[in-house]
Design a protein around this motif. Structure first.
Motif, PDB file in Angstrom:
ATOM      1  N   GLU A 195     -37.327 -41.869  -3.229  1.00 22.58           N
ATOM      2  CA  GLU A 195     -36.217 -42.179  -2.466  1.00 22.58           C
ATOM      3  C   GLU A 195     -35.655 -43.749  -2.744  1.00 22.58           C
ATOM      4  OE1 GLU A 195     -34.854 -42.688   2.318  1.00 22.58           O
ATOM      5  OE2 GLU A 195     -36.644 -41.419   1.694  1.00 22.58           O
ATOM      6  N   ARG A 196     -36.400 -44.521  -2.915  1.00 24.03           N
ATOM      7  CA  ARG A 196     -36.132 -46.056  -3.162  1.00 24.03           C
ATOM      8  C   ARG A 196     -35.462 -45.733  -4.596  1.00 24.03           C
ATOM      9  NH1 ARG A 196     -39.565 -48.481  -6.543  1.00 24.03           N
ATOM     10  NH2 ARG A 196     -41.445 -47.711  -7.162  1.00 24.03           N
TER      11      ARG A 196
ATOM     12  N   GLY B 283     -33.512 -43.512  -5.681  1.00 26.14           N
ATOM     13  CA  GLY B 283     -32.177 -42.756  -5.410  1.00 26.14           C
ATOM     14  C   GLY B 283     -32.432 -41.325  -5.414  1.00 26.14           C
ATOM     15  N   PHE B 284     -33.543 -40.853  -5.261  1.00 24.07           N
ATOM     16  CA  PHE B 284     -33.818 -39.340  -5.444  1.00 24.07           C
ATOM     17  C   PHE B 284     -33.566 -39.007  -3.986  1.00 24.07           C
ATOM     18  CE2 PHE B 284     -35.935 -35.477  -5.244  1.00 24.07           C
ATOM     19  CZ  PHE B 284     -35.770 -34.681  -6.547  1.00 24.07           C
ATOM     20  N   ASP B 285     -32.908 -37.667  -3.782  1.00 27.87           N
ATOM     21  CA  ASP B 285     -32.221 -37.365  -2.475  1.00 27.87           C
ATOM     22  C   ASP B 285     -32.965 -35.969  -2.034  1.00 27.87           C
ATOM     23  OD1 ASP B 285     -31.247 -36.752  -0.211  1.00 27.87           O
ATOM     24  OD2 ASP B 285     -29.166 -36.475  -0.821  1.00 27.87           O
ATOM     25  N   TYR B 286     -33.954 -35.948  -1.040  1.00 25.38           N
ATOM     26  CA  TYR B 286     -34.687 -34.594  -0.984  1.00 25.38           C
ATOM     27  C   TYR B 286     -33.995 -33.910   0.008  1.00 25.38           C
ATOM     28  CZ  TYR B 286     -38.776 -36.097  -3.424  1.00 25.38           C
ATOM     29  OH  TYR B 286     -39.790 -36.454  -4.411  1.00 25.38           O
ATOM     30  N   ASN B 287     -32.843 -34.153   0.315  1.00 21.54           N
ATOM     31  CA  ASN B 287     -31.907 -33.282   0.985  1.00 21.54           C
ATOM     32  C   ASN B 287     -30.913 -32.532   0.129  1.00 21.54           C
ATOM     33  OD1 ASN B 287     -32.476 -33.953   3.714  1.00 21.54           O
ATOM     34  ND2 ASN B 287     -31.176 -35.852   3.694  1.00 21.54           N
ATOM     35  N   ASP B 288     -31.174 -32.778  -1.255  1.00 20.27           N
ATOM     36  CA  ASP B 288     -30.416 -32.225  -2.459  1.00 20.27           C
ATOM     37  C   ASP B 288     -31.571 -31.026  -2.954  1.00 20.27           C
ATOM     38  OD1 ASP B 288     -29.279 -31.333  -4.513  1.00 20.27           O
ATOM     39  OD2 ASP B 288     -28.922 -33.193  -5.287  1.00 20.27           O
TER      40      ASP B 288
ATOM     41  N   TYR C 118     -39.319 -45.634   1.993  1.00 22.94           N
ATOM     42  CA  TYR C 118     -38.796 -44.060   2.352  1.00 22.94           C
ATOM     43  C   TYR C 118     -38.538 -43.957   3.982  1.00 22.94           C
ATOM     44  CZ  TYR C 118     -42.769 -41.555   4.007  1.00 22.94           C
ATOM     45  OH  TYR C 118     -43.585 -41.053   4.811  1.00 22.94           O
TER      46      TYR C 118
ATOM     47  N   ASN D  68     -37.187 -40.244   4.445  1.00 23.94           N
ATOM     48  CA  ASN D  68     -36.977 -38.657   4.384  1.00 23.94           C
ATOM     49  C   ASN D  68     -38.399 -38.151   4.130  1.00 23.94           C
ATOM     50  OD1 ASN D  68     -36.294 -36.069   4.202  1.00 23.94           O
ATOM     51  ND2 ASN D  68     -34.465 -36.670   2.779  1.00 23.94           N
TER      52      ASN D  68
ATOM     53  N   LYS E 207     -39.165 -34.978   3.722  1.00 27.01           N
ATOM     54  CA  LYS E 207     -39.128 -33.772   3.331  1.00 27.01           C
ATOM     55  C   LYS E 207     -39.890 -34.070   1.950  1.00 27.01           C
ATOM     56  CE  LYS E 207     -34.931 -31.826   5.050  1.00 27.01           C
ATOM     57  NZ  LYS E 207     -33.515 -31.451   4.642  1.00 27.01           N
TER      58      LYS E 207
END
Length: 447
Positions: free
Chosen positions: A98-99, A101-106, A143, A145, A147
């Motif tokens: 997440e830090r 830029g990875f989005d676990y809502n994507d 982080y 998220n 997910k």
């Protein structure tokens, strides 16, 4: 005759392929009160180094395993190189963070990541060098998220389905009871808990049990004091240990690792190589030029053999007679003396390399790539072996004096000391720019 020759060649190739592609089955089992890793039915305790360079040196000091962090490292043929030397590999799958830029809502991005790892597991699962899969490294750093743990569980479950011969691990930054609970509850297909820990290693065993993890674990990174754990000068620079102090840390912390024989399956010393992280020497067991330090000698002893040649022992460094935590200030352009306490246990003739380097302004978290700060030219006025005279840079700010004590045998002692350059007062600049000298003249008398 020709057909017989072709048949013989085919049989040889098939036999060779079978040997090279032999799967070495790895299991983790609890026998009585003790967790043990087995490789082909034999107990296997990890004596590992974190990195994929200097593999011959790793074998020389007694290592049996190396650790990688991402799939890009496998493309360099590291599995074959390790297997040729009898080393196993903890294969890292760099799970998006997440830090970074990875989005676990994507959901599309998450699925794409999953499929990429699935292809890699299918490709490499039967390689004889594989010891275990490392699913993610420090995804818990900065982080929010949760997910990410669902994604780690999906990847671990996929590995178990495709590759029943190798266990899974995930690695957290230090140890936090909340993360332990999340791994236990949300990622049940994780077989081994991995911890990256430095100064906090002494509390790992107790914290692990208190947090409810009753399974096996590994110390996935360990070594010197982390830059976030040490004292700072009063102008805000973290003080790095000398190479001798680092060696002492490695020795003390390996004892802590060995002491937990019931749950700990082994460890990976960090970093087997060199990198710019806070400084160019903070974490590397090697200098940027590839020389090993005293900590490597310590690890070799702990793994059962004595080094043929030992690294220089560099204990302390002082600037103008002051230790690092005495917070040294120097006026711009002034001269200062830096001195070290160093010896070579084999009486090798040492060569000393001194430099003044600006303090890094590209400091990041989690081992992300950093740019090396510039070396300031013209600052070393004299090199007297274990002493040097420096001239402070003219620009105000934070700097370090670095020294490498090389023994000519591929080993070195290292140290650095921070200092702050104060602006030169205007009156001092004026006085410095115009200098008058008295000269005696012998003038004959006029007649």
């Amino acid at each position: 005759m020709k057909n017989l020759s072709l048949l013989f060649l085919t049989l040889v190739l098939c036999f060779s392929s079978t040997i090279n592609g032999q799967v070495n089955k790895v299991t983790v089992e609890k026998v009585g009160d003790k967790w043990t890793m087995f490789r082909n039915g034999e107990p296997y305790y990890i004596k590992g180094v974190g990195g994929q360079t200097e593999l011959d040196k790793a074998v020389e000091i007694g290592a049996n395993s190396i650790r990688t962090w991402g799939l890009d490292q496998l493309g360099e043929g590291i599995l074959d190189e390790a297997h040729e030397r009898g080393l196993t590999v903890m294969v890292g799958l760099w799970v998006g963070q997440e830090r970074q830029g990875f989005d676990y809502n994507d959901e599309v991005a998450v699925k794409k990541q999953f499929e990429r790892f699935k292809r890699a597991v299918e490709q490499y699962k039967d390689h004889p060098a594989i010891l275990l899969w490392g699913v993610g490294n420090e995804v818990d750093l900065f982080y929010s998220n949760l997910k990410v743990w669902d994604a780690i569980q999906d990847i671990a479950a996929m590995i178990h389905e495709i590759d029943p011969n190798h266990p899974t691990a995930t690695v957290t930054a230090g140890l936090d009871s909340e993360e332990v609970s999340l791994v236990k509850e949300k990622a049940p297909d994780i077989d081994i808990y991995g911890v990256n820990t430095y100064g906090g290693l002494d509390g790992v065993t107790t914290q692990m049990r208190n947090a409810g993890w009753d399974g096996p674990y590994i110390i996935a990174e360990w070594g010197v004091d982390g830059h976030w754990e040490v004292d700072k000068t009063d102008f805000g620079i973290a003080v790095e240990q000398t190479s001798h102090q680092k060696a002492n840390s490695f020795n003390e912390r390996y004892t802590l690792i060995e002491n937990d024989s019931l749950y700990c399956l082994g460890s990976y010393a960090f970093l087997w190589g060199a990198k710019q992280e806070h400084t160019s020497t903070w974490y590397g067991l090697f200098t940027p030029d590839g020389e090993s330090g005293e900590a490597v000698d310590v690890i070799q002893r702990r793994w059962g053999t004595e080094p043929e040649n030992r690294a220089p022992v560099l204990k302390t460094i002082k600037l103008n007679g002051k230790a690092p935590l005495e917070s040294v200030y120097i006026t711009a352009g002034d001269l200062a003396e830096v001195a070290i306490d160093v010896s070579d246990p084999d009486d090798d003739k040492m060569k000393f390399i001194w430099s003044v380097v600006a303090e890094s302004t590209d400091k990041k978290a989690g081992g992300d790539a950093e740019k090396a700060p510039p070396t300031i030219p013209g600052t070393i006025k004299s090199n007297k072996g274990d002493k040097a005279i420096i001239r402070a840079p003219m620009e105000e700010g934070q700097y370090r004096v670095f020294v490498f004590a090389r023994d000519g045998q591929g080993q070195a002692g290292t140290a650095n000391i921070p200092f702050y350059v104060l602006p030169r007062p205007k009156e001092a600049e004026q006085a410095r720019s115009v200098e008058f000298k008295s000269v005696e003249l012998d003038i004959p008398a006029r007649k």
